[in-house]
Design an enzyme around this catalytic site. Structure first.
Site, PDB file in Angstrom:
ATOM      1  N   ASN A 205       1.072  -1.175  -0.044  1.00 16.59           N
ATOM      2  CA  ASN A 205       0.053  -0.154  -0.056  1.00 16.59           C
ATOM      3  C   ASN A 205       0.816   1.361   0.260  1.00 16.59           C
ATOM      4  O   ASN A 205       2.158   0.985   0.059  1.00 16.59           O
ATOM      5  CB  ASN A 205      -1.166  -0.170   1.067  1.00 16.59           C
ATOM      6  CG  ASN A 205      -0.475  -0.167   2.593  1.00 16.59           C
ATOM      7  OD1 ASN A 205       0.577   0.800   2.781  1.00 16.59           O
ATOM      8  ND2 ASN A 205      -0.388  -1.100   3.317  1.00 16.59           N
ATOM      9  N   ASP A 275      -4.977  -5.838   5.201  1.00 16.00           N
ATOM     10  CA  ASP A 275      -6.025  -6.596   5.808  1.00 16.00           C
ATOM     11  C   ASP A 275      -6.304  -7.904   5.368  1.00 16.00           C
ATOM     12  O   ASP A 275      -6.697  -8.789   5.781  1.00 16.00           O
ATOM     13  CB  ASP A 275      -7.568  -5.747   5.302  1.00 16.00           C
ATOM     14  CG  ASP A 275      -7.551  -4.666   6.182  1.00 16.00           C
ATOM     15  OD1 ASP A 275      -7.367  -4.619   7.391  1.00 16.00           O
ATOM     16  OD2 ASP A 275      -7.761  -3.364   5.573  1.00 16.00           O
ATOM     17  N   LYS A 285       9.237 -17.274  -9.228  1.00 16.55           N
ATOM     18  CA  LYS A 285       8.754 -16.186  -9.809  1.00 16.55           C
ATOM     19  C   LYS A 285       7.718 -16.795 -10.959  1.00 16.55           C
ATOM     20  O   LYS A 285       7.944 -17.654 -11.840  1.00 16.55           O
ATOM     21  CB  LYS A 285       9.630 -15.209 -10.820  1.00 16.55           C
ATOM     22  CG  LYS A 285       8.980 -14.305 -11.425  1.00 16.55           C
ATOM     23  CD  LYS A 285       9.877 -13.458 -12.389  1.00 16.55           C
ATOM     24  CE  LYS A 285       9.103 -12.384 -12.951  1.00 16.55           C
ATOM     25  NZ  LYS A 285       9.688 -11.920 -14.298  1.00 16.55           N
ATOM     26  N   PHE A 321      -5.372   4.066  14.654  1.00 14.75           N
ATOM     27  CA  PHE A 321      -5.341   4.979  13.690  1.00 14.75           C
ATOM     28  C   PHE A 321      -6.546   4.663  12.593  1.00 14.75           C
ATOM     29  O   PHE A 321      -6.681   3.347  12.361  1.00 14.75           O
ATOM     30  CB  PHE A 321      -4.143   5.272  12.578  1.00 14.75           C
ATOM     31  CG  PHE A 321      -3.229   6.247  13.116  1.00 14.75           C
ATOM     32  CD1 PHE A 321      -2.371   6.140  14.249  1.00 14.75           C
ATOM     33  CD2 PHE A 321      -2.932   7.370  12.458  1.00 14.75           C
ATOM     34  CE1 PHE A 321      -1.518   6.794  14.908  1.00 14.75           C
ATOM     35  CE2 PHE A 321      -2.057   8.521  13.015  1.00 14.75           C
ATOM     36  CZ  PHE A 321      -1.450   8.059  14.156  1.00 14.75           C
ATOM     37  N   LYS A 335     -14.811   1.852  15.565  1.00 16.53           N
ATOM     38  CA  LYS A 335     -13.592   1.113  15.819  1.00 16.53           C
ATOM     39  C   LYS A 335     -12.968   1.141  17.036  1.00 16.53           C
ATOM     40  O   LYS A 335     -12.449   0.274  17.593  1.00 16.53           O
ATOM     41  CB  LYS A 335     -12.534   1.710  14.891  1.00 16.53           C
ATOM     42  CG  LYS A 335     -11.675   0.878  14.073  1.00 16.53           C
ATOM     43  CD  LYS A 335     -10.915   1.585  13.168  1.00 16.53           C
ATOM     44  CE  LYS A 335      -9.921   0.722  11.956  1.00 16.53           C
ATOM     45  NZ  LYS A 335      -9.351   1.442  11.073  1.00 16.53           N
ATOM     46  N   LYS A 339     -12.712  -2.189  19.296  1.00 13.64           N
ATOM     47  CA  LYS A 339     -11.337  -2.701  19.732  1.00 13.64           C
ATOM     48  C   LYS A 339     -10.899  -2.307  21.074  1.00 13.64           C
ATOM     49  O   LYS A 339      -9.927  -2.222  21.472  1.00 13.64           O
ATOM     50  CB  LYS A 339     -10.403  -2.042  18.690  1.00 13.64           C
ATOM     51  CG  LYS A 339     -10.678  -2.618  17.209  1.00 13.64           C
ATOM     52  CD  LYS A 339      -9.557  -2.097  16.231  1.00 13.64           C
ATOM     53  CE  LYS A 339     -10.299  -2.711  14.916  1.00 13.64           C
ATOM     54  NZ  LYS A 339      -9.396  -2.604  13.691  1.00 13.64           N
TER      55      LYS A 339
END
Ligand SMILES: Cc1cc2nc3c(=O)[nH]c(=O)nc-3n(C[C@H](O)[C@H](O)[C@H](O)COP(=O)(O)O)c2cc1C
Length: 399
Positions: A205, A275, A285, A321, A335, A339
């Protein structure tokens, strides 16, 4: 024995503030020597500098009758720490490119230990691409840039470029040198993870890791010992209170976090953890063919939730975050509750200048009582300092 601090002054209007900086070091029992550019001496006089520091000013490399003709080498060796305040756009550019055409720039090149620079300039100069590129070069070489603040500038404009206040500069350097230890420990995760598909490909990401690195630095500056667990990034850290552990995948990150989580007082999960991860990665490969390639993904374990729900003690503070694109606040609070976090930092991808690949951020801090603190757009370092000060406030008040 007294610590030796060398203060470099270049020609910005904030030079008058470096007189307060000299005083702060002298008052706190440091031995202070000063090297100034010719332009700096347009703003402050040698007499004031020498009176306040109690030592001879170094300015002219070619003056005869000095104690040593190679004073720039001797000074560079004498100093335990060197701080350039104010650092003009000019000296930043010269040092980034290895130029040495006066006493300050030459001494800088001869110096090998920890260097701080406190830039100060007009906001347009600060925003200039060349200045920003030069600062990046220096940061990547390990120079500690003491971020300027925003506010009213001497040129009558409003913006970023005000030199950090001398008291704060002193505090940052003194904390650094004394390795001031608050007795607190923190775990910070940073950067994005990489989930291998085959021997050369991965799912990643756009996280730069900067926010997590700034948080680690801010905690360390407050004397907190930090374990910084980072995904792959080109960022560097030099603070002696930061111990860096590099990982690649979400599973590696979970394992590294679990190794230290029980020993820390503060957990801040700023990493962008994948995720999902490929169900089966191969160690060669995969050859290209005309056929489509389906990759099955399985969910990864939620590191933040796991650490939060299995805390070592009730006093441990866990901060997460959230990066949201819609119903931001509602989703962040959800969240926070599921959590069982103490605090959540909400980035919105809809805000300009906030989020992943920028050097600035703008966040909402929401605590478990749903109290919200709005941290306006500023550098990630400044945002990190505000987050850290809110966390330390909670610890000190046992909230
Ligand atoms: C009144 C005045 C204020 C200045 N303030 C700054 C400043 O804050 N930051 C900066 O980078 N340059 C500032 N400059 C421009 C620098 O003095 C100029 O770029 C000079 O060449 C810097 O030289 P030095 O880095 O060798 O000291 C200012 C100039 C003047 C005349």
């Amino acid at each position: 024995m007294k610590k030796h601090v060398l203060i470099g002054i270049s020609g910005g209007i904030a030079a008058y503030k470096s007189l307060t900086l000299i005083r702060s070091f002298v008052k706190n029992d440091y031995e202070v020597k000063v090297v100034a550019t010719d332009h700096a001496l347009e703003f402050v006089t040698p007499l004031t500098i020498e009176t306040l520091s109690g030592n001879k000013l170094y300015n002219n490399m070619f003056q005869t009758g000095q104690e040593r003709t190679t004073e720039h080498i001797a000074l560079a060796q004498w100093a335990d720490v060197f701080v350039v305040a104010p650092a003009t756009a000019n000296i930043i550019g010269k040092y980034a490119h290895g130029l040495a055409d006066d006493a300050l720039s030459t001494t800088l090149l001869a110096y090998k230990k920890i260097l701080f620079m406190a830039p100060a300039m007009n906001d347009a100069m600060w925003d200039n691409e060349a200045v920003q590129a030069n600062l990046k070069i220096l940061q990547n070489r390990g120079v500690k840039i003491l971020e300027p603040g925003s506010g009213f500038l001497a040129c009558n404009s409003e913006g970023k470029g005000r030199m950090m206040e001398p008291e704060k500069i002193f505090e940052a350097i003194d904390n650094y040198l004394c390795g001031k230890n608050s007795g607190l420990r923190a775990l910070v995760s940073a950067g994005g993870t990489q989930e291998p598909i085959d021997a050369v490909r991965y799912i990643g990401n756009r996280s730069s890791g900067l926010m997590g690195f700034c948080l680690a630095e801010s905690l360390a500056q407050k004397g907190v010992q930090v374990d910084l667990i980072s995904g792959p990034t080109s960022l560097t850290t030099h603070h002696p209170l930061i111990h860096r552990i590099d990982v690649q995948t979400a599973a590696d990150m979970l394992q590294a976090c679990q190794m230290v989580a029980s020993q820390v007082d503060i957990i801040i999960m700023a990493a962008a953890v994948a995720d999902y991860t490929p169900e089966h990665a191969v160690d060669y490969k995969v050859k290209k063919t005309d056929a489509t390639w389906q990759i099955h993904l399985k969910p990864t374990e939620d590191i933040l939730k796991t650490l939060s729900l299995h805390r070592a003690n009730d006093r441990q503070i866990v901060v997460g975050f959230a990066l949201e694109t819609n119903d931001e606040k509602e989703n962040a609070i959800k969240k926070l509750k599921t959590k069982q976090l103490d605090m959540i930092v909400l980035n919105s991808l809809n805000d300009k200048g906030a989020g992943f690949s920028t050097s600035t951020n703008k966040v909402l801090l929401i605590d478990k009582n749903e109290q919200v603190i709005d941290i306006p757009l500023q550098s990630k370092q400044a945002v990190a300092e505000e987050i850290v000060s809110q966390i330390l406030k909670k610890i000190n008040h046992h909230e």
